[in-house]
Design an enzyme around this catalytic site. Structure first.
Site, mmCIF file in Angstrom:
data_model
loop_
_atom_site.group_PDB
_atom_site.id
_atom_site.type_symbol
_atom_site.label_atom_id
_atom_site.label_comp_id
_atom_site.label_asym_id
_atom_site.label_seq_id
_atom_site.Cartn_x
_atom_site.Cartn_y
_atom_site.Cartn_z
ATOM 1 C CE LYS A 49 -2.059 1.777 3.696
ATOM 2 N NZ LYS A 49 -1.858 3.257 3.627
ATOM 3 C CG ASP A 89 -4.829 4.463 1.244
ATOM 4 O OD1 ASP A 89 -5.998 4.797 0.973
ATOM 5 O OD2 ASP A 89 -4.376 4.428 2.412
ATOM 6 C CB THR A 95 -9.931 2.245 10.837
ATOM 7 O OG1 THR A 95 -8.705 2.592 10.193
ATOM 8 C CG2 THR A 95 -10.688 1.256 9.961
ATOM 9 C CE LYS A 110 -7.779 6.730 3.562
ATOM 10 N NZ LYS A 110 -6.319 6.548 3.446
ATOM 11 C CG ASP A 118 -11.912 17.704 -6.236
ATOM 12 O OD1 ASP A 118 -12.772 18.542 -6.603
ATOM 13 O OD2 ASP A 118 -10.744 18.013 -5.961
ATOM 14 N NE ARG A 127 0.959 2.753 13.313
ATOM 15 C CZ ARG A 127 0.167 3.751 13.689
ATOM 16 N NH1 ARG A 127 0.530 4.538 14.674
ATOM 17 N NH2 ARG A 127 -0.990 3.964 13.098
#
Length: 227
Positions: free
Chosen positions: A30, A59, A118, A61, A64, A208
């Site tokens: 990603k 990614d 999230t 997102k 607009d 992470r």
């Protein structure tokens, strides 16, 4: 269920070093907003040089006006990525225009719509959208499904409900996965691999717990074994 590793490290070189350590595994990568703004299309090419079989999820997102989102989606076609996302809250007309614009391409990427980030708690989400996450995530997912998208980005806790009101084939991608119960960090609605499996999730995104490990390859191997 497939594993997608988040390339969220502070520098391009750190991300490339991580990729080299996990290059033997059948995973998705990603590339998020910071990495793409900082390192651009060249970074995507660098990933493919390390392993041409890597699948890339861009990614960004997109959010607009409909025409601008469709223009951006068409530009993404030239980047050679395998999946990208838009915000469902941009509305059905915007999502439909994106999908209409991509019709002419034979091998378009998977297109997902973000339902609720999230990082939101339910109270924080309600302040913005005047509804609970559970209700609004279902609505956004239904809008995306009816607009012809391939799936949504949601938490593992919404996955089963979304598939029930759309289709079992409608994909769910869940960020913020803590595979073996690690610290949640800045995420609010996290889940482990076992829960994601029980929720019929198609893609899990892990960041992470992998890139902060002393042995990222070992963590990836353990996750894949669990999957």
């Amino acid at each position: 269920m497939q594993l997608c590793v988040a390339l969220d490290l502070p520098t391009k070189q750190e991300n490339l070093d991580l990729i080299h350590k996990i290059k033997e595994y059948p995973i998705w990568l990603k590339v998020g907003l910071r990495s793409y703004i900082r390192d651009g299309e060249e970074f995507l090419k660098d990933i493919k040089k390390i392993n041409p079989d890597f699948k890339i999820f861009l990614d960004l997102k997109l959010y607009d006006i409909p025409n601008t989102m469709a223009d951006a989606a068409e530009s993404i076609m030239g980047l050679g990525v395998d999946m990208f996302n838009v915000h469902a809250s941009a509305g059905k007309r915007a999502m439909q225009e994106v999908m209409e614009r991509l019709k002419k391409y034979e091998n378009r990427p998977i297109v997902l719509a973000v339902t609720a980030l999230t990082s939101f708690s339910d109270d924080e989400f309600s302040e913005v959208y005047s509804a609970s996450i559970a209700i609004k995530a279902d609505q956004f997912a239904k809008d995306a499904y009816e607009s012809g998208l391939d799936g949504v980005v949601c938490s593992a806790y919404e996955s089963l409900s979304i598939k029930k009101i759309t289709s079992s084939e409608f994909m769910t991608l869940t960020p913020g996965i803590r595979p073996f119960g690690e610290d949640a960090g800045d995420q609010q609605r996290v889940a482990d691999v076992a829960y994601a499996k029980s929720a019929d999730v198609d893609f899990i995104v892990v960041g992470r717990p992998i890139y902060k490990s002393d042995n990222p390859a070992l963590v990836v191997a353990k996750i894949l074994q669990t999957l």
